[in-house]
Design a protein around this motif. Structure first.
Motif, PDB file in Angstrom:
ATOM      1  N   ASN A  14      -1.993   5.330   7.057  1.00 36.34           N
ATOM      2  CA  ASN A  14      -2.574   6.410   6.259  1.00 36.34           C
ATOM      3  C   ASN A  14      -4.066   6.198   6.068  1.00 36.34           C
ATOM      4  N   ARG A  15      -4.442   5.036   5.539  1.00 37.33           N
ATOM      5  CA  ARG A  15      -5.856   4.726   5.300  1.00 37.33           C
ATOM      6  C   ARG A  15      -6.396   4.037   6.549  1.00 37.33           C
ATOM      7  N   GLY A  16      -7.462   4.565   7.087  1.00 39.87           N
ATOM      8  CA  GLY A  16      -7.998   4.009   8.329  1.00 39.87           C
ATOM      9  C   GLY A  16      -9.031   2.927   8.077  1.00 39.87           C
ATOM     10  N   ALA A  97       2.326  14.854   0.172  1.00 38.41           N
ATOM     11  CA  ALA A  97       2.909  13.739   0.926  1.00 38.41           C
ATOM     12  C   ALA A  97       2.445  12.395   0.352  1.00 38.41           C
ATOM     13  N   TYR A  98       1.135  12.287   0.082  1.00 33.95           N
ATOM     14  CA  TYR A  98       0.566  10.996  -0.333  1.00 33.95           C
ATOM     15  C   TYR A  98       0.873  10.705  -1.811  1.00 33.95           C
ATOM     16  N   ASN A  99       0.500  11.660  -2.676  1.00 37.20           N
ATOM     17  CA  ASN A  99       0.725  11.415  -4.105  1.00 37.20           C
ATOM     18  C   ASN A  99       2.177  11.654  -4.505  1.00 37.20           C
ATOM     19  N   ALA A 102       4.809   9.477  -1.026  1.00 30.63           N
ATOM     20  CA  ALA A 102       4.509   8.070  -0.707  1.00 30.63           C
ATOM     21  C   ALA A 102       4.278   7.270  -2.003  1.00 30.63           C
ATOM     22  N   ASN A 103       3.364   7.713  -2.839  1.00 29.40           N
ATOM     23  CA  ASN A 103       2.967   6.886  -3.989  1.00 29.40           C
ATOM     24  C   ASN A 103       3.822   7.084  -5.235  1.00 29.40           C
ATOM     25  N   SER A 104       4.434   8.270  -5.388  1.00 24.91           N
ATOM     26  CA  SER A 104       5.232   8.477  -6.606  1.00 24.91           C
ATOM     27  C   SER A 104       6.720   8.288  -6.362  1.00 24.91           C
ATOM     28  N   LEU A 106       8.329   6.700  -2.872  1.00 25.78           N
ATOM     29  CA  LEU A 106       8.672   5.510  -2.076  1.00 25.78           C
ATOM     30  C   LEU A 106       8.083   4.235  -2.690  1.00 25.78           C
ATOM     31  N   TRP A 107       6.846   4.334  -3.170  1.00 29.30           N
ATOM     32  CA  TRP A 107       6.229   3.153  -3.811  1.00 29.30           C
ATOM     33  C   TRP A 107       7.023   2.730  -5.046  1.00 29.30           C
ATOM     34  N   PHE A 108       7.401   3.724  -5.877  1.00 29.54           N
ATOM     35  CA  PHE A 108       8.161   3.425  -7.094  1.00 29.54           C
ATOM     36  C   PHE A 108       9.526   2.826  -6.748  1.00 29.54           C
ATOM     37  N   GLN A 157       2.245   1.649  10.549  1.00 29.76           N
ATOM     38  CA  GLN A 157       2.119   0.859   9.330  1.00 29.76           C
ATOM     39  C   GLN A 157       2.612   1.575   8.077  1.00 29.76           C
ATOM     40  N   ASP A 158       3.495   0.924   7.362  1.00 28.36           N
ATOM     41  CA  ASP A 158       3.722   1.180   5.949  1.00 28.36           C
ATOM     42  C   ASP A 158       4.560   2.395   5.580  1.00 28.36           C
ATOM     43  N   TYR A 159       4.854   2.429   4.263  1.00 32.20           N
ATOM     44  CA  TYR A 159       5.801   3.391   3.708  1.00 32.20           C
ATOM     45  C   TYR A 159       5.358   4.843   3.856  1.00 32.20           C
ATOM     46  N   HIS A 160       4.046   5.078   3.939  1.00 30.22           N
ATOM     47  CA  HIS A 160       3.584   6.467   4.095  1.00 30.22           C
ATOM     48  C   HIS A 160       4.141   7.087   5.380  1.00 30.22           C
ATOM     49  N   LEU A 181       6.207  -2.837   7.380  1.00 28.70           N
ATOM     50  CA  LEU A 181       6.158  -2.412   5.984  1.00 28.70           C
ATOM     51  C   LEU A 181       5.378  -3.441   5.173  1.00 28.70           C
ATOM     52  N   HIS A 182       4.343  -2.997   4.471  1.00 31.86           N
ATOM     53  CA  HIS A 182       3.516  -3.939   3.695  1.00 31.86           C
ATOM     54  C   HIS A 182       4.030  -4.132   2.267  1.00 31.86           C
ATOM     55  N   THR A 183       5.037  -3.356   1.886  1.00 30.49           N
ATOM     56  CA  THR A 183       5.589  -3.460   0.524  1.00 30.49           C
ATOM     57  C   THR A 183       6.935  -4.188   0.582  1.00 30.49           C
ATOM     58  N   PRO A 184       7.533  -4.438  -0.596  1.00 31.62           N
ATOM     59  CA  PRO A 184       8.923  -4.927  -0.578  1.00 31.62           C
ATOM     60  C   PRO A 184       9.836  -3.803  -0.091  1.00 31.62           C
ATOM     61  N   ASP A 293      -6.987  -7.577  -9.293  1.00 29.33           N
ATOM     62  CA  ASP A 293      -5.972  -6.638  -8.810  1.00 29.33           C
ATOM     63  C   ASP A 293      -6.520  -5.227  -8.791  1.00 29.33           C
ATOM     64  N   ARG A 294      -5.840  -4.343  -8.044  1.00 30.00           N
ATOM     65  CA  ARG A 294      -6.018  -2.923  -8.342  1.00 30.00           C
ATOM     66  C   ARG A 294      -5.297  -2.675  -9.667  1.00 30.00           C
ATOM     67  N   THR A 295      -5.731  -1.665 -10.444  1.00 34.47           N
ATOM     68  CA  THR A 295      -4.991  -1.357 -11.677  1.00 34.47           C
ATOM     69  C   THR A 295      -3.732  -0.617 -11.252  1.00 34.47           C
ATOM     70  N   SER A 331      -7.377   2.510  -9.290  1.00 36.52           N
ATOM     71  CA  SER A 331      -6.485   2.834  -8.188  1.00 36.52           C
ATOM     72  C   SER A 331      -5.697   4.092  -8.534  1.00 36.52           C
ATOM     73  N   ARG A 332      -5.506   4.950  -7.567  1.00 36.36           N
ATOM     74  CA  ARG A 332      -4.603   6.106  -7.657  1.00 36.36           C
ATOM     75  C   ARG A 332      -4.764   6.879  -8.964  1.00 36.36           C
ATOM     76  N   GLN A 333      -6.002   7.150  -9.323  1.00 33.83           N
ATOM     77  CA  GLN A 333      -6.248   7.813 -10.596  1.00 33.83           C
ATOM     78  C   GLN A 333      -5.825   9.290 -10.588  1.00 33.83           C
TER      79      GLN A 333
HETATM   80  O1  F6P Z   1       0.602  -2.929  -0.452  1.00 33.64           O
HETATM   81  C1  F6P Z   1       0.635  -2.059   0.604  1.00 33.64           C
HETATM   82  C2  F6P Z   1      -0.616  -1.227   0.689  1.00 33.64           C
HETATM   83  O2  F6P Z   1      -0.629  -0.451   1.853  1.00 33.64           O
HETATM   84  C3  F6P Z   1      -1.878  -2.035   0.623  1.00 33.64           C
HETATM   85  O3  F6P Z   1      -2.268  -2.481   1.882  1.00 33.64           O
HETATM   86  C4  F6P Z   1      -2.828  -1.062  -0.008  1.00 33.64           C
HETATM   87  O4  F6P Z   1      -3.657  -1.741  -0.873  1.00 33.64           O
HETATM   88  C5  F6P Z   1      -1.934  -0.115  -0.761  1.00 33.64           C
HETATM   89  O5  F6P Z   1      -0.645  -0.346  -0.383  1.00 33.64           O
HETATM   90  C6  F6P Z   1      -2.259   1.326  -0.491  1.00 33.64           C
HETATM   91  O6  F6P Z   1      -3.235   1.705  -1.341  1.00 33.64           O
HETATM   92  P1  F6P Z   1      -3.958   3.098  -1.223  1.00 33.64           P
HETATM   93  O7  F6P Z   1      -3.009   4.114  -1.756  1.00 33.64           O
HETATM   94  O8  F6P Z   1      -5.152   2.941  -2.052  1.00 33.64           O
HETATM   95  O9  F6P Z   1      -4.293   3.299   0.226  1.00 33.64           O
END
Ligand code: F6P
Length: 482
Positions: A14-16, A97-99, A102-104, A106-108, A157-160, A181-184, A293-295, A331-333
């Motif tokens: 997602n993030r390049g 998709a992102y907020n 992915a973030n609200s 899968l991340w949770f 890469q990753d949950y997104h 996957l970079h998360t648990p 940390d990120r908050t 982070s993710r404000q």
């Molecule tokens: O922990 C997994 C991860 O992809 C990190 O690499 C990254 O810091 C974060 O999640 C994603 O953060 P952002 O939403 O700011 O891209």
């Protein structure tokens, strides 16, 4: 979309590796980011490698819009590494998709962050967000299919991008597809909070890969458990593989390490020296407990502060003798939970200050503006590193501080961080929910005899750098070879 089909190695996230900002006159400025994946990819020197990512803001969109097929290098931008293709996904689709997912969701889910009496609630709005998530994953799969040469290796890469492997296989069965996957990964009972069709889509999405990688064996096995429980897939736990509907996906464990060489050099540049001098001025000859940390809800900053408060309350001998340096970067404000959490961090910090500060002692230095050089300065000064996430895929801060700390640091580490799998022996372990236990661990860490601390730090730094980001990347690539 015209097919380019020349890339031999592709990465998708997602993030390049680059982002843009724009001046009022429309001038675009490119910034190259850091992180494990950027370092990892520096190991390959292949003119036919492409990194596919999303445009994250208006300036990114403008840059992508000026570049044929979103290929920034062809738009005249110097991306400083592999070619980058930035996808200009409709802003509303991207936001959902992102907020939304992915973030609200899968991340949770994977970090087990839900307050379950209230959330999640999979209603009509959630269904719409899921459709956006499918469209966003489809955009990635189509771009990868258009860029990849016959038989190319693609590392998703990753949950997104959890749906991408299966979507891409459908479009290009000739490709070798890896997923990391970079998360648990959530335990099966928790994973089943997802409605069945979504749970199935997430798992079969990942199973579209030839190989799925995780930071630890624990997360790989949790994924396998979910495949068994939800899909009825056949799991081989000894061999680490999952077979479903005639295909087998191998699972791999690749614990990303800290980039020791880069950190040691970067931590001694002038900007870091300057910030170190400023921190030393405030800290004096007191001990330091450092966290960076990120908050982020999963980082458990609030309980970390409560533990520090408990330490000062229950062991008054540490008053005036220790300073907690807590860097908590925004982070993710866009998400209300994150804004509330940031406010809670500030509130408790103020309470600690009000309760303990004296004319000659500032018990806590809280900084909320991101400053990498200042983080490295804090690493250098660390006597104790506090890393107490509720759950974390790896946690690179736990690996970085022992590498950089000058006098050697005692590491107080959550058993729920992926890094625990590699650092347990020389860290002081904590249950991240146990505030009193964490305060006790801080006391133990502060009291560790100097010689023991030095020895432990040496071993921690060696374990932390055992798998460089470059090797981490190359291993995954090699494992995809037929
Ligand atoms: O922990 C997994 C991860 O992809 C990190 O690499 C990254 O810091 C974060 O999640 C994603 O953060 P952002 O939403 O700011 O891209």
């Amino acid at each position: 979309m015209a097919a380019l089909t020349t890339a031999r190695i592709l990465v998708a996230s997602n993030r390049g590796p680059v982002s843009f900002s724009s001046a009022p006159d429309g001038t675009l400025t490119l910034r190259r980011g850091g992180g494990g994946l950027v370092s990892g990819l520096s190991a390959i020197d292949d003119p036919n490698a492409v990194w596919v990512c999303a445009a994250l803001g208006e300036a990114d969109r403008a840059a992508a819009g000026r570049s044929p097929h979103g290929r920034l290098d062809r738009g005249g931008f110097d991306v400083g590494g592999q070619a980058v293709r930035m996808l200009d996904i409709d802003p509303e689709v991207f936001d959902q998709a992102y907020n939304g997912v992915a973030n609200s969701t899968l991340w949770f889910l994977h970090h087990m962050l839900y307050n379950t009496p209230a959330a999640p609630a999979f209603d009509a709005e959630a269904a719409e967000q899921w459709r956006a998530f499918e469209a966003y994953n489809t955009a990635f799969a189509e771009a990868l299919a258009a860029e990849a040469a016959e038989g190319a290796a693609v590392l998703v890469q990753d949950y997104h991008l959890t749906l991408v492997p299966a979507l891409l296989r459908e479009l290009r069965p000739d490709l070798r597809i890896g997923y990391f996957l970079h998360t648990p990964w959530a335990p099966a009972d928790y994973f089943r909070l997802l409605p069945d069709p979504l749970a199935t889509a997430v798992l079969t999405g990942v199973l579209g890969a030839d190989r799925a990688g995780f930071h630890t064996r624990r997360w790989a096995l949790a994924f396998a458990d979910c495949c068994e429980a939800v899909l009825g897939a056949a799991v081989d736990r000894a061999d680490l593989s999952v077979s479903y509907r005639g295909r087998t996906t191998r699972l791999g464990v690749h614990g990303l390490g800290a980039d020791g060489e880069f950190l040691r050099e970067r931590a001694h540049r002038a900007d870091v020296d300057q910030r170190l001098a400023a921190l030393r001025e405030t800290v004096g000859d007191r001990r330091t407990i450092v966290r960076v940390d990120r908050t982020e809800l999963s980082k458990n900053i609030v309980r970390g502060l409560l533990a520090y408060r408990h330490l000062l309350r229950s062991r008054p001998e540490w008053r005036e003798r220790v300073v907690h340096i807590a860097f908590a970067y925004p982070s993710r404000q866009d998400l209300a939970e994150y804004r509330d959490y940031t406010a809670a961090v500030r509130r408790i910090s103020e309470e600690i200050d009000a309760e303990f500060a004296t004319d000659s002692w500032q018990p806590l230095i809280l900084q909320v503006e991101d400053d990498f050089a200042r983080s490295l300065a804090a690493y250098r000064l660390a006597d104790v590193a506090l890393v107490n996430p509720i759950r974390d895929g790896m946690n690179l801060v736990a690996k970085e501080i022992p590498v950089v700390s000058e006098a050697g640091c005692a590491l107080v580490l959550s058993r729920e961080a992926g890094a625990w799998a590699e650092l347990a022996e020389d860290a002081i372990g904590i249950n991240p929910y146990d505030v009193v236990g964490t305060a006790d661990a801080l006391h133990r860490a502060l009291s560790l005899p100097a010689a023991e601390r030095t020895e432990r730090t040496k071993r921690l730094a060696a374990a932390a750098t055992a798998l460089s980001p470059q090797q981490w990347f190359l291993d995954q690539l090699a494992a995809l070879n037929p």
